[in-house]
Each structure stands twice: as C-alpha cells, then as structure tokens.
Write an enzyme that holds these catalytic residues in place. Structure first.
Site, short mmCIF file in Angstrom:
data_model
loop_
_atom_site.label_atom_id
_atom_site.label_comp_id
_atom_site.label_asym_id
_atom_site.label_seq_id
_atom_site.Cartn_x
_atom_site.Cartn_y
_atom_site.Cartn_z
N THR A 27 0.96 -0.12 -0.46
CA THR A 27 1.01 -0.01 -1.92
C THR A 27 -0.44 0.00 -2.41
O THR A 27 -1.37 -0.26 -1.64
CB THR A 27 1.76 -1.19 -2.56
OG1 THR A 27 1.01 -2.39 -2.34
CG2 THR A 27 3.15 -1.34 -1.98
N ILE A 82 -3.67 -7.53 3.70
CA ILE A 82 -4.44 -7.56 2.45
C ILE A 82 -5.32 -6.31 2.40
O ILE A 82 -6.09 -6.04 3.34
CB ILE A 82 -5.31 -8.83 2.37
CG1 ILE A 82 -4.44 -10.09 2.51
CG2 ILE A 82 -6.10 -8.85 1.06
CD1 ILE A 82 -5.22 -11.33 2.92
N LYS A 83 -5.18 -5.56 1.31
CA LYS A 83 -5.95 -4.32 1.18
C LYS A 83 -7.19 -4.59 0.35
O LYS A 83 -7.10 -5.10 -0.78
CB LYS A 83 -5.08 -3.30 0.46
CG LYS A 83 -5.07 -1.91 1.05
CD LYS A 83 -4.11 -1.07 0.23
CE LYS A 83 -4.03 0.33 0.74
NZ LYS A 83 -3.26 1.17 -0.17
N VAL A 84 -8.35 -4.26 0.90
CA VAL A 84 -9.60 -4.42 0.16
C VAL A 84 -10.32 -3.07 0.14
O VAL A 84 -10.19 -2.28 1.08
CB VAL A 84 -10.52 -5.51 0.79
CG1 VAL A 84 -9.82 -6.86 0.85
CG2 VAL A 84 -11.00 -5.11 2.17
#
Ligand code: E4P
Length: 217
Positions: A27, A82-84
């Site tokens: 997402t 976790i998207k960074v």
C-alpha cells in the site's frame, strides 16, 4: 517469483488471496486515500487476509518521526513491512527499524545507486518503480536488471520488489530478469490470464460442442 497486490482494496485482495495469487500486499498513501479507509483499520484487515508481508508506508519527513511511525505500524500485525522512502532520512529509519527486527521496504527507488544504499541499510525489500521511469522515457526494466546484477555480484539479501507495474509485459520481463517479487494492481494480475487466441479457440470449441447435441451434466 512472488506476487504482491498493489492496492488497499480489501475485496480485490481477498479474491486474489483465495486463488493463491497474493503472496503479500503493498500500500502507499495514495492507495489508502483511494480506499477511503482509515490506514490502521484497513491495514489490519489486509494483514488478516494474507499471510505474507503487507507494506504500510510512513509519512513523516525525518528519521526519528519515521521510526516512531514505523513502530506504530508494526504493532498492527506481525506481517507488516514498514515502507520508508529512499531518502537519506528514510535510510536512517531503515537501518534502525531493520535493526529492531522489522521488515523494511525501501520505496521510491529510481537508480541502482539508491538500491545499493537500501541493501547496505538492511532493507528486506527495495522497490524500483518501473512504470514511473518509463513514463519519463527512461528504461525501468534496465534498472531492475542493473540491481539484479549488482545484488548478485555481492550476495546482498535484499529482495528486489518490482513496483509501479503498468502492464502484463512489465511482469513477464521483470520475471525473466529475476526480480524476486512483483507488486501489481489487481487488474494487471487478472489481465495475465487473457489471450485473444484463448478466446478464439474457446469460441470454436463451444460452437462445435453445440453441434454435437451432447451434454456433460
Ligand atoms: C509500490 O509499492 C507502489 O505502491 C506502487 O507500485 C506505485 O505504483 P504507481 O507508479 O502506479 O503509483
């Protein structure tokens, strides 16, 4: 090759997961906006549908705040990645969060140099954006090939997650190059089943079957 579904549409994810075609989900803030849902609520629902990694993206501008947001997102479920973003601050957050044992997906990667940094910072996934490179007349697939070659040269364990997929061709070409994962919108994944000769052949079979006057059931 793993298939991730690039959407926050729960019904679409469920349909693909039931067919074994959703090894994970990605997402981003735009997809959350499109879903019209609360990020924590919809992400929790998605994490219960698929067993594999579900990427949820931080939105803070600096590393300490990204780390705090990442920890909050990771509390949603054990399968959160976790998207960074692939910025210097994002790399600091990646290093810290992966050091705590979280899966981190470093997103918005547009060069092989950036992909090297993501691997060095301990990313589980790096997301090169094919479609957005193609949109500006650069070669997204060549970027995937370059990252594959570099990661293989040095045995980097970071998985290449081909993202910003616009077509079936993007998926097959990324698979030929050896991307570990492809994340694609549900419509593109479904489009993979379509071929005009399949439709034509089926129409002929059905017409001939009609002429036999037979029934199977
Ligand atoms: C990847 O994780 C992103 O969510 C996505 O692939 C971006 O695709 P787009 O360029 O079609 O927005």
């Amino acid at each position: 090759m793993k298939f991730f579904v690039d959407t926050a549409d729960v019904d679409a994810i469920r349909e693909l997961a039931d067919l074994g075609m959703a090894d994970g989900v990605t997402t981003n803030p735009s997809l959350i906006m499109k879903s019209g849902r609360d990020i924590l609520e919809v992400t929790r629902e998605i994490c219960a549908i698929v067993e594999g990694p579900v990427s949820a993206e931080v939105v803070a501008p600096d590393a300490p705040a990204m780390i705090a947001e990442g920890r909050e997102l990771a509390r949603i479920a054990p399968n959160i990645a976790i998207k960074v973003p692939l910025t210097w601050e994002g790399l600091k957050a990646c290093k810290a969060l992966s050091g705590e044992g979280h899966k981190v997906n470093v997103t918005l990667c547009f060069s092989a140099a950036q992909a090297i940094l993501a691997a060095k910072a301990g990313a589980s996934f790096v997301s090169p954006f094919l479609g957005r490179l193609d949109d500006i007349n650069l070669d997204g697939l060549q970027l995937i090939a370059d990252i594959r070659a570099i990661y293989d040269n040095y045995g980097f364990g970071t998985e290449i997650l081909a993202a910003s997929i616009r077509s079936v061709n993007h998926i097959t070409e990324a698979a030929k190059i050896g991307a570990d994962v492809v994340t694609a919108p549900p419509a593109v994944i479904k489009q993979m089943a379509a071929h005009p000769l399949t439709d034509k052949g089926l129409a002929i079979f059905m017409a001939d079957w009609e002429k036999t006057g037979q029934k199977i059931l």
